[in-house]
Write an enzyme that holds these catalytic residues in place. Structure first.
Site, mmCIF file in Angstrom:
data_model
loop_
_atom_site.group_PDB
_atom_site.id
_atom_site.type_symbol
_atom_site.label_atom_id
_atom_site.label_comp_id
_atom_site.label_asym_id
_atom_site.label_seq_id
_atom_site.Cartn_x
_atom_site.Cartn_y
_atom_site.Cartn_z
ATOM 1 N N HIS A 131 -20.410 6.171 -15.766
ATOM 2 C CA HIS A 131 -20.986 5.020 -15.048
ATOM 3 C C HIS A 131 -22.507 5.124 -14.879
ATOM 4 O O HIS A 131 -23.155 4.154 -14.511
ATOM 5 C CB HIS A 131 -20.345 4.868 -13.664
ATOM 6 C CG HIS A 131 -18.888 4.521 -13.702
ATOM 7 N ND1 HIS A 131 -18.412 3.441 -14.400
ATOM 8 C CD2 HIS A 131 -17.795 5.120 -13.138
ATOM 9 C CE1 HIS A 131 -17.081 3.382 -14.266
ATOM 10 N NE2 HIS A 131 -16.692 4.397 -13.512
ATOM 11 N N ASP A 168 -10.941 6.100 -20.118
ATOM 12 C CA ASP A 168 -10.895 6.059 -18.655
ATOM 13 C C ASP A 168 -10.476 4.640 -18.228
ATOM 14 O O ASP A 168 -10.741 3.670 -18.924
ATOM 15 C CB ASP A 168 -12.296 6.393 -18.116
ATOM 16 C CG ASP A 168 -12.332 6.549 -16.613
ATOM 17 O OD1 ASP A 168 -12.320 7.697 -16.144
ATOM 18 O OD2 ASP A 168 -12.390 5.517 -15.899
ATOM 19 N N HIS A 170 -11.716 2.835 -16.122
ATOM 20 C CA HIS A 170 -12.866 2.005 -15.762
ATOM 21 C C HIS A 170 -13.836 1.911 -16.938
ATOM 22 O O HIS A 170 -13.977 2.864 -17.703
ATOM 23 C CB HIS A 170 -13.576 2.609 -14.536
ATOM 24 C CG HIS A 170 -12.649 2.837 -13.385
ATOM 25 N ND1 HIS A 170 -12.074 4.062 -13.135
ATOM 26 C CD2 HIS A 170 -12.160 1.977 -12.464
ATOM 27 C CE1 HIS A 170 -11.278 3.958 -12.079
ATOM 28 N NE2 HIS A 170 -11.304 2.706 -11.651
ATOM 29 N N ASP A 257 -7.597 8.244 -15.082
ATOM 30 C CA ASP A 257 -7.258 7.499 -13.864
ATOM 31 C C ASP A 257 -6.458 6.221 -14.124
ATOM 32 O O ASP A 257 -6.148 5.483 -13.195
ATOM 33 C CB ASP A 257 -8.514 7.200 -13.027
ATOM 34 C CG ASP A 257 -9.693 6.784 -13.872
ATOM 35 O OD1 ASP A 257 -9.496 6.448 -15.058
ATOM 36 O OD2 ASP A 257 -10.830 6.797 -13.354
HETATM 37 ZN ZN LIG Z 1 -12.506 5.960 -13.990
#
Ligand SMILES: [Zn+2]
Lengths: 321, 216
Positions: A131, A168, A170, A257
């Site tokens: 991120h 992931d 995200h 996740d």
């Molecule tokens: Zn994540």
């Protein structure tokens, strides 16, 4: 009997020193403890070679983050602030140094692969990185470990076309931002739909900018999506894109996740699907990179589900057929 | 919430004596659909659209002689002859709600914005409206996501939810209450955090039902 290729596991007890302020924070040191314990006691244990990471140099971090950002991050850590940029991004005094050690793990892995000591590397690091943008900490991330590793691979060894695959839950907004205009780095991400999921980026129409157009592929999945949709996306969209790009090197942003037990996303993947992802990645590597793959840990916030998923992923990646 | 913050300012405009074909050229070159017409002091006189111009030109089914005749006339006609003059306009204090109601009602794609003296200040299109509401709702705001909870009755529900999140240090930038067609009452919140776990546990402990995103 099932047998596995050797995996170089790059990790360090120093990663536990990045203190996120107590048990309420999802990004816990226990994530790594659980991974290490599981791998050491499981079926892959005999195939693991543990390696200490070498910290990244300041110069190598400056290839993906700007000077001002580094100064602000350093100041936040060393002056005893509790967070950097947003209250999510908890830091401690040691975070500054540990972030270099996390970014350096991928580079250590590149050296192992390029010296032909090994072909499969997994860097179990924290803090995570995908991120973090050039000048923005976000989502528990400070240095973009994957992006810094890609630049290191290109600069140190003259490799050009590098694939980054991010599974992931995200979207890796930081990796996308850093390579948006770069046709030499293909970023492919599969993640929960941006409307319902942090960080709110990664729509399927985000496909790269300028010269980089066509070198970003985002595959958002609806909340609740299970194994079937992942497997379908890999065979229908992702593998064809990898084939078109024909990478010289493969770096995986390996976040876990999306697991059904992980309460940091709404995706519902099983432990087993990570093995299938590992095998898909191994197939790309056989086709394009003489079996060489470098994976770097991103998210995964329920230690039991995380460690089981890591083990299954590495099993799928390293299995001998 | 005001049109003036989201309109296109200093729009290209033409004088009433500009010929139709010249106006068409401007629309095509700039890829505009609307061209406001103003007098020398900038006061709005009318608006000419690509549709107005198309209907002034000879139809494709007309005979060659007829086409020639119409074209000869069009070549000498100024836009003042074909522009719309009874315009709906927005003013400097108009809200986005005003613009939305007007655009819904009037079946046009864009509305001129004028000051109290009738001087053209800007132009506000449906596209501008969508962008404005997208901005208000925080669409694409990095580091955030949408969460929907069942609201239940009671006038204080927004205050309660805001208080709950504030107590946990979770930043929320939008709260919208919806009485949905399915009869349910929902609160849609844009929360600025990665900590989905904390958001869920906060709502669960206060007895709120999270509708989306679900954590399976
Ligand atoms: Zn994540």
């Amino acid at each position: 009997m099932t047998s596995f290729h050797t995996i170089h596991l790059i990790t360090s007890p120093d990663y536990l020193l990045h203190d996120t302020g107590g048990p309420d924070h999802p990004e816990q040191p226990s994530r790594l403890t659980a991974i290490n314990k599981r791998l050491e006691n499981g079926p892959l244990s005999k195939n693991l070679i543990k390696v200490d990471p070498v910290p990244a140099t300041r110069e190598s971090i400056l290839l993906v983050h700007n000077e001002d950002y580094l100064l602000r991050f350093e100041d936040a850590c060393l002056s005893g602030r509790e967070y950097f940029g947003h209250t999510d991004n908890r830091i401690c005094y040691d975070t500054w140094q540990i972030a270099f050690l996390a970014a350096g793990a991928g580079m250590t892995g590149v050296d192992i692969i390029e010296s032909e000591e090994g072909r499969l590397v997994f860097a179990a690091v924290r803090p995570p990185g995908h991120h973090a943008e050039q000048g923005l900490p976000l989502g528990f991330c400070f240095f973009n470990n994957v992006a810094a590793t890609v630049r290191y691979w290109q600069n140190r060894y003259g490799r050009k076309r590098i694939l980054v695959f991010d599974f992931d839950a995200h979207h890796g907004n930081g990796i996308q931002e850093i390579f948006d205009e770069d046709p030499d780095v293909m970023y492919i991400s599969i993640h929960e739909h941006p409307t319902f999921s942090f960080p709110g980026t990664g729509w399927d129409y985000e496909a790269g900018i300028g010269a980089g157009e066509g070198f970003t592929l985002n595959v958002p999945l609806p909340p609740g999506a299970g194994d079937e949709l992942v497997i379908q996306a890999i065979s229908d969209q992702i593998t064809p894109a990898v084939n078109r790009f024909s990478p010289e090197c493969i770096v995986i942003a390996a976040g876990f996740d999306a697991h059904g037990q992980d309460d940091m996303s709404g995706l519902d993947w099983s432990t087993l699907v990570y093995g299938k992802i590992g095998t898909a990645v191994a197939n790309w590597a056989d086709r394009f990179t003489q079996g060489r793959v470098l994976s770097i840990l991103e998210g995964g916030y329920v230690p039991d589900a995380l460690s089981a998923s890591v083990e299954t992923y590495l099993g799928g990646l390293a299995i001998k057929v | 919430m005001f049109v003036k913050n989201y309109m296109t300012t200093e729009p290209v405009s033409i004088r009433p004596d500009v010929l139709i074909l010249d106006a068409r050229k401007i629309l095509q070159e700039k890829e505009f659909r609307h061209l406001p017409v103003t007098d020398a002091s900038g006061v709005l006189q009318g608006m000419v659209t690509d549709r107005d111009i198309r209907s002034a030109l000879p139809s494709s089914v007309a005979s060659p002689e007829e086409r020639e005749k119409i074209m000869a006339r069009v070549k000498e006609t100024p836009v003042s002859e074909i522009m719309s003059e009874n315009l709906s306009t927005l003013g400097p204090d108009s809200t986005l709600d005003d613009a939305l109601m007007l655009l819904l009602r009037s079946n046009v794609g864009a509305v001129p914005v004028i000051d109290n003296n009738g001087v053209l200040e800007g132009i506000f299109s449906i596209r501008d409206l969508m962008g404005a509401y997208g901005n208000l709702f925080g669409l694409g705001e990095k580091g955030s996501f949408l969460i929907t909870v069942r609201a239940g009755d009671g006038p204080d529900v927004i205050a309660r939810v805001a208080g709950l999140l504030a107590d946990q240090g979770i930043s929320v930038t939008r709260i919208v209450r919806e009485e949905a067609p399915d009869g349910g009452v929902y609160l849609h919140l844009r929360v600025n955090t990665f900590n989905l776990r904390a958001v869920h546990s906060t709502f669960a402990s206060a007895g709120f039902d999270v509708v989306s995103p679900l954590v399976v």
